[in-house]
Design an enzyme around this catalytic site. Structure first.
Site, PDB file in Angstrom:
ATOM      1  N   TYR A  10       0.801  -1.227   0.000  1.00  0.00           N
ATOM      2  CA  TYR A  10       0.000   0.000   0.000  1.00  0.00           C
ATOM      3  C   TYR A  10       0.838   1.283   0.000  1.00  0.00           C
ATOM      4  O   TYR A  10       0.367   2.324  -0.440  1.00  0.00           O
ATOM      5  CB  TYR A  10      -0.960   0.000   1.195  1.00  0.00           C
ATOM      6  CG  TYR A  10      -2.232  -0.724   0.870  1.00  0.00           C
ATOM      7  CD1 TYR A  10      -3.275  -0.060   0.235  1.00  0.00           C
ATOM      8  CD2 TYR A  10      -2.372  -2.082   1.140  1.00  0.00           C
ATOM      9  CE1 TYR A  10      -4.433  -0.731  -0.112  1.00  0.00           C
ATOM     10  CE2 TYR A  10      -3.536  -2.757   0.802  1.00  0.00           C
ATOM     11  CZ  TYR A  10      -4.572  -2.079   0.173  1.00  0.00           C
ATOM     12  OH  TYR A  10      -5.706  -2.733  -0.187  1.00  0.00           O
ATOM     13  N   ILE A  11       2.054   1.212   0.501  1.00  0.00           N
ATOM     14  CA  ILE A  11       2.904   2.405   0.507  1.00  0.00           C
ATOM     15  C   ILE A  11       3.973   2.305  -0.587  1.00  0.00           C
ATOM     16  O   ILE A  11       4.189   3.242  -1.347  1.00  0.00           O
ATOM     17  CB  ILE A  11       3.587   2.584   1.892  1.00  0.00           C
ATOM     18  CG1 ILE A  11       2.526   2.704   2.998  1.00  0.00           C
ATOM     19  CG2 ILE A  11       4.530   3.791   1.892  1.00  0.00           C
ATOM     20  CD1 ILE A  11       1.599   3.893   2.872  1.00  0.00           C
ATOM     21  N   LYS A 203       6.367   9.443  14.596  1.00  0.00           N
ATOM     22  CA  LYS A 203       5.373   8.637  13.860  1.00  0.00           C
ATOM     23  C   LYS A 203       4.544   7.784  14.833  1.00  0.00           C
ATOM     24  O   LYS A 203       3.314   7.747  14.766  1.00  0.00           O
ATOM     25  CB  LYS A 203       6.083   7.744  12.841  1.00  0.00           C
ATOM     26  CG  LYS A 203       5.277   6.590  12.307  1.00  0.00           C
ATOM     27  CD  LYS A 203       4.180   7.012  11.352  1.00  0.00           C
ATOM     28  CE  LYS A 203       3.263   5.847  11.006  1.00  0.00           C
ATOM     29  NZ  LYS A 203       2.311   6.121   9.975  1.00  0.00           N
ATOM     30  N   ARG A 243     -10.727  24.766  22.979  1.00  0.00           N
ATOM     31  CA  ARG A 243      -9.500  23.947  23.048  1.00  0.00           C
ATOM     32  C   ARG A 243      -9.773  22.503  23.466  1.00  0.00           C
ATOM     33  O   ARG A 243      -8.879  21.806  23.905  1.00  0.00           O
ATOM     34  CB  ARG A 243      -8.482  24.593  23.998  1.00  0.00           C
ATOM     35  CG  ARG A 243      -7.821  25.836  23.406  1.00  0.00           C
ATOM     36  CD  ARG A 243      -6.915  26.549  24.355  1.00  0.00           C
ATOM     37  NE  ARG A 243      -7.628  27.091  25.515  1.00  0.00           N
ATOM     38  CZ  ARG A 243      -8.381  28.196  25.489  1.00  0.00           C
ATOM     39  NH1 ARG A 243      -8.512  28.872  24.376  1.00  0.00           N
ATOM     40  NH2 ARG A 243      -9.006  28.610  26.578  1.00  0.00           N
ATOM     41  N   CYS A 257      -2.617   0.610  12.454  1.00  0.00           N
ATOM     42  CA  CYS A 257      -1.762   1.679  12.997  1.00  0.00           C
ATOM     43  C   CYS A 257      -2.070   2.003  14.446  1.00  0.00           C
ATOM     44  O   CYS A 257      -1.223   1.822  15.318  1.00  0.00           O
ATOM     45  CB  CYS A 257      -1.910   2.907  12.119  1.00  0.00           C
ATOM     46  SG  CYS A 257      -1.555   2.531  10.403  1.00  0.00           S
ATOM     47  N   TYR A 315     -13.019  -2.153  10.003  1.00  0.00           N
ATOM     48  CA  TYR A 315     -12.647  -1.314  11.145  1.00  0.00           C
ATOM     49  C   TYR A 315     -12.906   0.153  10.843  1.00  0.00           C
ATOM     50  O   TYR A 315     -13.022   0.976  11.740  1.00  0.00           O
ATOM     51  CB  TYR A 315     -11.177  -1.554  11.531  1.00  0.00           C
ATOM     52  CG  TYR A 315     -10.161  -0.683  10.815  1.00  0.00           C
ATOM     53  CD1 TYR A 315      -9.815   0.565  11.324  1.00  0.00           C
ATOM     54  CD2 TYR A 315      -9.552  -1.093   9.636  1.00  0.00           C
ATOM     55  CE1 TYR A 315      -8.887   1.373  10.665  1.00  0.00           C
ATOM     56  CE2 TYR A 315      -8.631  -0.301   8.983  1.00  0.00           C
ATOM     57  CZ  TYR A 315      -8.302   0.925   9.501  1.00  0.00           C
ATOM     58  OH  TYR A 315      -7.397   1.724   8.855  1.00  0.00           O
ATOM     59  N   LYS A 316     -13.019   0.453   9.557  1.00  0.00           N
ATOM     60  CA  LYS A 316     -13.193   1.828   9.115  1.00  0.00           C
ATOM     61  C   LYS A 316     -14.370   1.908   8.160  1.00  0.00           C
ATOM     62  O   LYS A 316     -14.493   1.058   7.278  1.00  0.00           O
ATOM     63  CB  LYS A 316     -11.903   2.223   8.382  1.00  0.00           C
ATOM     64  CG  LYS A 316     -11.632   3.681   8.280  1.00  0.00           C
ATOM     65  CD  LYS A 316     -10.300   3.853   7.577  1.00  0.00           C
ATOM     66  CE  LYS A 316      -9.984   5.292   7.405  1.00  0.00           C
ATOM     67  NZ  LYS A 316      -8.819   5.696   8.157  1.00  0.00           N
ATOM     68  N   ARG A 323      -8.636  -5.239   9.090  1.00  0.00           N
ATOM     69  CA  ARG A 323      -7.447  -5.578   9.894  1.00  0.00           C
ATOM     70  C   ARG A 323      -7.648  -5.150  11.349  1.00  0.00           C
ATOM     71  O   ARG A 323      -8.027  -4.016  11.610  1.00  0.00           O
ATOM     72  CB  ARG A 323      -6.200  -4.900   9.312  1.00  0.00           C
ATOM     73  CG  ARG A 323      -5.730  -5.520   8.018  1.00  0.00           C
ATOM     74  CD  ARG A 323      -4.569  -4.784   7.435  1.00  0.00           C
ATOM     75  NE  ARG A 323      -4.902  -3.392   7.148  1.00  0.00           N
ATOM     76  CZ  ARG A 323      -4.004  -2.459   6.831  1.00  0.00           C
ATOM     77  NH1 ARG A 323      -2.738  -2.759   6.761  1.00  0.00           N
ATOM     78  NH2 ARG A 323      -4.382  -1.223   6.571  1.00  0.00           N
TER      79      ARG A 323
HETATM   80  N1  SAJ Z   1     -11.989   5.533  16.143  1.00  0.00           N
HETATM   81  C1  SAJ Z   1     -12.790   5.684  17.269  1.00  0.00           C
HETATM   82  N2  SAJ Z   1     -13.115   6.933  17.678  1.00  0.00           N
HETATM   83  C2  SAJ Z   1     -12.689   8.046  17.025  1.00  0.00           C
HETATM   84  C3  SAJ Z   1     -11.873   7.895  15.873  1.00  0.00           C
HETATM   85  C4  SAJ Z   1     -11.541   6.621  15.440  1.00  0.00           C
HETATM   86  O1  SAJ Z   1     -13.215   4.702  17.896  1.00  0.00           O
HETATM   87  O2  SAJ Z   1     -13.026   9.157  17.466  1.00  0.00           O
HETATM   88  C5  SAJ Z   1     -11.579   4.187  15.699  1.00  0.00           C
HETATM   89  C6  SAJ Z   1     -12.045   3.847  14.282  1.00  0.00           C
HETATM   90  O3  SAJ Z   1     -13.344   3.351  14.307  1.00  0.00           O
HETATM   91  C7  SAJ Z   1     -11.024   2.811  13.885  1.00  0.00           C
HETATM   92  C8  SAJ Z   1      -9.740   3.238  14.590  1.00  0.00           C
HETATM   93  O4  SAJ Z   1     -10.163   4.124  15.608  1.00  0.00           O
HETATM   94  O5  SAJ Z   1     -11.369   1.544  14.368  1.00  0.00           O
HETATM   95  C9  SAJ Z   1      -8.681   3.857  13.708  1.00  0.00           C
HETATM   96  O6  SAJ Z   1      -9.190   4.964  13.044  1.00  0.00           O
HETATM   97  P1  SAJ Z   1      -8.539   5.971  12.002  1.00  0.00           P
HETATM   98  O7  SAJ Z   1      -9.351   5.871  10.788  1.00  0.00           O
HETATM   99  O8  SAJ Z   1      -8.454   7.296  12.622  1.00  0.00           O
HETATM  100  O9  SAJ Z   1      -7.017   5.506  11.787  1.00  0.00           O
HETATM  101  P2  SAJ Z   1      -6.212   4.669  10.713  1.00  0.00           P
HETATM  102  O10 SAJ Z   1      -5.562   3.559  11.472  1.00  0.00           O
HETATM  103  O11 SAJ Z   1      -6.985   4.312   9.503  1.00  0.00           O
HETATM  104  O12 SAJ Z   1      -5.093   5.737  10.222  1.00  0.00           O
HETATM  105  C10 SAJ Z   1      -4.148   6.274  11.121  1.00  0.00           C
HETATM  106  C11 SAJ Z   1      -4.064   7.767  10.860  1.00  0.00           C
HETATM  107  N3  SAJ Z   1      -3.297   8.410  11.921  1.00  0.00           N
HETATM  108  C12 SAJ Z   1      -3.731   9.488  12.590  1.00  0.00           C
HETATM  109  O13 SAJ Z   1      -4.806  10.006  12.410  1.00  0.00           O
HETATM  110  C13 SAJ Z   1      -2.779  10.047  13.620  1.00  0.00           C
HETATM  111  C14 SAJ Z   1      -3.441   8.028   9.517  1.00  0.00           C
HETATM  112  O14 SAJ Z   1      -3.232   9.400   9.280  1.00  0.00           O
HETATM  113  C15 SAJ Z   1      -2.086   7.300   9.411  1.00  0.00           C
HETATM  114  O15 SAJ Z   1      -1.564   7.441   8.118  1.00  0.00           O
HETATM  115  C16 SAJ Z   1      -2.279   5.826   9.674  1.00  0.00           C
HETATM  116  O16 SAJ Z   1      -2.884   5.651  10.953  1.00  0.00           O
HETATM  117  C17 SAJ Z   1      -0.896   5.191   9.605  1.00  0.00           C
HETATM  118  O17 SAJ Z   1      -0.522   4.753   8.507  1.00  0.00           O
HETATM  119  O18 SAJ Z   1      -0.169   5.196  10.583  1.00  0.00           O
END
Ligand code: SAJ
Length: 419
Positions: A10-11, A203, A243, A257, A315-316, A323
């Site tokens: 993916y990257i 990171k 804030r 992640c 998960y998303k 995953r």
């Molecule tokens: N989730 C909650 N509550 C929230 C937000 C998210 O329960 O308020 C849950 C989601 O349902 C999901 C999980 O958290 O199960 C992860 O959600 P996500 O979509 O925010 O994260 P990732 O893992 O898809 O992507 C993250 C991102 N990192 C940050 O926002 C700091 C992305 O920018 C990174 O590129 C990615 O990890 C990575 O590659 O590390």
């Protein structure tokens, strides 16, 4: 410039495509023969907007080819996975190590080596650097080594790789400069130079920041269920403060992640990384919380319930990515508690998953676990008609209005149904 990118996932693949598009000669290396074959035919094996055309073009123009074996190049970029070790939660560097070893036979003086895989702090200094030193290189003098973590959102990778800011952490300043120059080929965002360990930890902390904040929201949901307050109203009110930004509670945290990177930090300093570990534990406890409260809701509203309909295993929302999804633990737990569980997720082509109609037939409760758009506008008429008891437990808070005749429960009003 000739670039060899080890790991075409993916990257690695989008990165290869962008270098090729911007005038570099690119070799994509992958251990999977099928992937290599496909890529050499100009066919991208991942789903990501823009990648298919980019690879097809790059192969057609002769700017890109794939192989199982690395070749001599000016720059090497490592983009292989880093899982975690189950026993001590540390970062499993085995793929990174073997990728580094695989380039040794073709490495020359003056080359730049960049690690993009997410790695635990100190990995570049303590584990990766010695691999090249043992092979006779002097880092910062005749080989330039840096860690440059990726930070992109699936679905927008081709765009974000170009426009996002990049952190480049070199072993020496010269290493940072040389690696930064590589990214200047196509990156329009700011390129910030620092030390390798700072890049590694920043990171990991980005994802930890989010995990900890989600844990706080999840803890609030638990507190509110116990003391009888609407958690979602509390979040809405508190977030009116300029804030404050309380995140959203949910059924747990999935993905590769947020659910993994915090452990890389914890494993390095377990005696002090207390909040980080507690946040992981709190988020890991959410599937249990959902299972327990699903049972409590049914004990109140339908004592002899047999069937539950799980909506969403991703998960998303709006993805087919499952995953580390908390949905699986919830499904397993509900089945272990004796319920029949029908699974519906329109983003998956799995023979075990069923249609909306089949999922709700004679069911006592719809359990929403993913915020897919398809679930935001449910057919309430069918739900009233086909379900045994029309109850929805919406753990993602995506149903804004409750419909007459359908009991709509979320982390806001949950307390009313469990005591
Ligand atoms: N989730 C909650 N509550 C929230 C937000 C998210 O329960 O308020 C849950 C989601 O349902 C999901 C999980 O958290 O199960 C992860 O959600 P996500 O979509 O925010 O994260 P990732 O893992 O898809 O992507 C993250 C991102 N990192 C940050 O926002 C700091 C992305 O920018 C990174 O590129 C990615 O990890 C990575 O590659 O590390």
């Amino acid at each position: 410039m000739k670039i060899c990118i080890v790991g075409q996932g993916y990257i690695g693949l989008p990165t290869a495509a962008l270098f090729a598009k911007n005038g570099c000669e690119v070799l994509g290396v992958d251990v999977n023969e099928e992937i290599v074959k496909k890529l050499n035919q100009g066919i991208a094996h991942i789903e990501e907007p823009g990648i298919s055309d980019a690879i097809e073009n790059a192969v057609f123009k002769g700017h890109y080819h794939a192989s199982k074996i690395p070749e001599e190049a000016d720059t090497f970029i490592i983009t292989v996975p880093t899982p975690y070790v189950k026993e001590d939660l540390s970062c499993d560097l085995s793929y990174v190590i073997s990728a580094c070893e695989s380039i040794l036979p073709v490495l020359n003086k003056g080359n730049v080596v960049i690690i993009e895989s997410t790695i635990a702090p100190m990995s570049t200094d303590e584990v990766i650097k010695p691999i090249f030193e043992k092979a006779g290189f002097n880092i910062g003098e005749d080989l330039f080594l840096a860690h440059c973590p990726e930070r992109v959102l699936p679905g927008q990778i081709m765009e974000e790789l170009v426009n996002n800011n990049r952190i480049v952490g070199g072993i020496t300043e010269e290493c940072s400069h040389k690696a930064a120059d590589v990214y200047r080929t196509f990156v329009k965002g700011e390129i910030i130079e620092t030390e390798a360990k700072t890049a590694e930890l920043s990171k990991c902390m980005e994802n930890t920041f989010r995990d900890v904040n989600i844990a706080l929201a999840n803890e609030l949901a638990k507190i509110c269920a116990e003391i009888g307050v609407n958690a979602l109203d509390v979040i809405e009110m508190a977030n009116k403060h300029p804030r404050v930004n309380i995140h959203s509670p949910g059924p747990g945290v999935g993905g590769h992640c947020l659910a993994i990177d915090p452990y890389f930090i914890y494993a390095k300093a377990p005696d002090v990384a207390k909040i980080i570990k507690l946040a992981r534990d709190t988020n890991n406890s959410m599937p249990g919380f959902v299972i327990e409260n699903t049972g409590r809701i049914l004990a109140k509203l339908d004592k002899d319930a047999q069937k539950i309909s799980v909506f969403g295993v991703a998960y998303k929302g709006n993805t087919d990515d499952a995953r580390e999804s908390p949905a699986f633990e919830i499904i397993y737990g509900l089945r272990a508690a004796g319920y029949e569980v029908a699974i519906h997720d329109p983003h998956f082509d799995n023979p075990e998953y069923v249609s909306f109609e089949e999922a709700i037939k004679d069911s006592s409760l719809i359990l929403i676990l993913a915020d897919h758009d398809q679930f935001k506008d449910l057919d309430y008429e069918k739900i009233r008609k086909e379900m045994k008891t029309p109850i929805i437990f919406d753990t993602k808070n995506i149903l804004k209005e409750s419909d007459e005749g359908v009991e709509s429960i979320n982390f806001g009003n949950l307390y009313k149904f469990i005591h």
